[in-house]
Design a protein around this motif. Sequence first.
Motif, PDB file in Angstrom:
ATOM      1  N   GLY A   1      -6.576   0.012  -5.273  1.00  0.00           N
ATOM      2  CA  GLY A   1      -6.338   1.454  -5.363  1.00  0.00           C
ATOM      3  C   GLY A   1      -6.509   1.946  -6.783  1.00  0.00           C
TER       4      GLY A   1
ATOM      5  N   ILE B   1      -6.061  -4.963  -0.611  1.00  0.00           N
ATOM      6  CA  ILE B   1      -6.343  -3.548  -0.790  1.00  0.00           C
ATOM      7  C   ILE B   1      -6.269  -3.212  -2.286  1.00  0.00           C
ATOM      8  CG2 ILE B   1      -5.576  -1.191  -0.271  1.00  0.00           C
ATOM      9  CD1 ILE B   1      -4.427  -2.165   2.323  1.00  0.00           C
TER      10      ILE B   1
ATOM     11  N   ASN C   1       0.832  -1.198   0.000  1.00  0.00           N
ATOM     12  CA  ASN C   1       0.000   0.000   0.000  1.00  0.00           C
ATOM     13  C   ASN C   1       0.869   1.251   0.000  1.00  0.00           C
ATOM     14  OD1 ASN C   1      -2.776   1.212   0.362  1.00  0.00           O
ATOM     15  ND2 ASN C   1      -1.787   2.012   2.206  1.00  0.00           N
TER      16      ASN C   1
ATOM     17  N   SER D   1      -6.887   4.377  -1.896  1.00  0.00           N
ATOM     18  CA  SER D   1      -6.797   2.925  -1.735  1.00  0.00           C
ATOM     19  C   SER D   1      -7.727   2.526  -0.602  1.00  0.00           C
ATOM     20  CB  SER D   1      -5.356   2.471  -1.467  1.00  0.00           C
ATOM     21  OG  SER D   1      -4.894   2.913  -0.205  1.00  0.00           O
TER      22      SER D   1
ATOM     23  N   VAL E   1      -3.323  -2.844  -5.154  1.00  0.00           N
ATOM     24  CA  VAL E   1      -2.303  -1.796  -5.117  1.00  0.00           C
ATOM     25  C   VAL E   1      -0.971  -2.259  -5.702  1.00  0.00           C
ATOM     26  CG1 VAL E   1      -3.290  -0.437  -3.231  1.00  0.00           C
ATOM     27  CG2 VAL E   1      -1.850  -2.415  -2.687  1.00  0.00           C
TER      28      VAL E   1
ATOM     29  N   VAL F   1      -5.303   7.508   1.193  1.00  0.00           N
ATOM     30  CA  VAL F   1      -4.638   6.218   1.062  1.00  0.00           C
ATOM     31  C   VAL F   1      -4.845   5.394   2.332  1.00  0.00           C
ATOM     32  CG1 VAL F   1      -2.432   5.047   0.679  1.00  0.00           C
ATOM     33  CG2 VAL F   1      -2.992   7.124  -0.595  1.00  0.00           C
ATOM     34  N   SER F   2      -5.632   4.329   2.184  1.00  0.00           N
ATOM     35  CA  SER F   2      -5.896   3.395   3.282  1.00  0.00           C
ATOM     36  C   SER F   2      -6.454   4.113   4.513  1.00  0.00           C
ATOM     37  CB  SER F   2      -4.607   2.642   3.652  1.00  0.00           C
ATOM     38  OG  SER F   2      -4.901   1.453   4.346  1.00  0.00           O
TER      39      SER F   2
END
Length: 274
Positions: free
Chosen positions: A268, A266, A60, A194, A246, A162-163
């Motif tokens: 993205g 994950i 990630n 993501s 990702v 992001v995350s």
Amino acid sequence: MDDFGQAPAGIDPTVPSVARMYDYYLGGKDNFPADREAAEKMLAIGRQMGNDGREVARENRGFLGRAVRHLAESGVTQFIDIGAGLPTQENVHQVAQRHAPGSRVVYVDNDPVVLVHARALLADNPDTMVMSGDLRDPGVIFDDPAVRAHIDFTRPFAVLLVSVLHFVTEDETAARIVAEIRERLVPGGHLVLSHIYKGDIREEVVEASKQVYSATSSGGLAGRSLARITSYFDGLEILEPGLVPVQAWRPDVPWEVPSDPGDAGIVGAVGRKL
């Protein structure tokens, strides 16, 4: 930060923090025993599903770096990183300023430990700033006078989620947040996002993960379908290769996309406003 007595004012070291857990996944030392205990529970859940949680975190992080590099090389020189987390190697400003000197970066987080560390790290970098802000109220972030002095909102800028959005458990709230961010983008602006993917084979791990994260400062975790995650890019042009694991987003080395994206944990994508 092994000693509870070293916690900054206002920090309860007995409550796990998602930022400090992520720091632990990446091999950092800015975490407390409660963070490590919660993180180890998540790593154990991942092992049961055949996944390496530390590797997922690194992948990630790699996506973040490649996305920022691509945007900087494409002429985007302004970045707002919401839910930035604890500083580590290859931070947004390091990647962006390496490929586009003079790039301006705003780091946003609501974790006091993150803010203390980030401000110390960036004290001598005038092209970066750190602010306390809440993902749930992006308007406050964009309208903050210091942010408006740092970012020229008439020119393209990128917003990084992001995350972080999967820690907003209410679907309607998550959709509202991203819609507000998309509305603020100007032509040529980008959204980098993501998110944990909720596929059929990952139902067990997502549910177990929710229990762990419900005891953290985030209050929970929400895995979402590809369709719902794709909807966060409504009105934007999703750059190639689209919404993918990702690891598969413009990798530096060849990486084969699995038949089920859920195998990657994950997903993205990067979207551009036309």
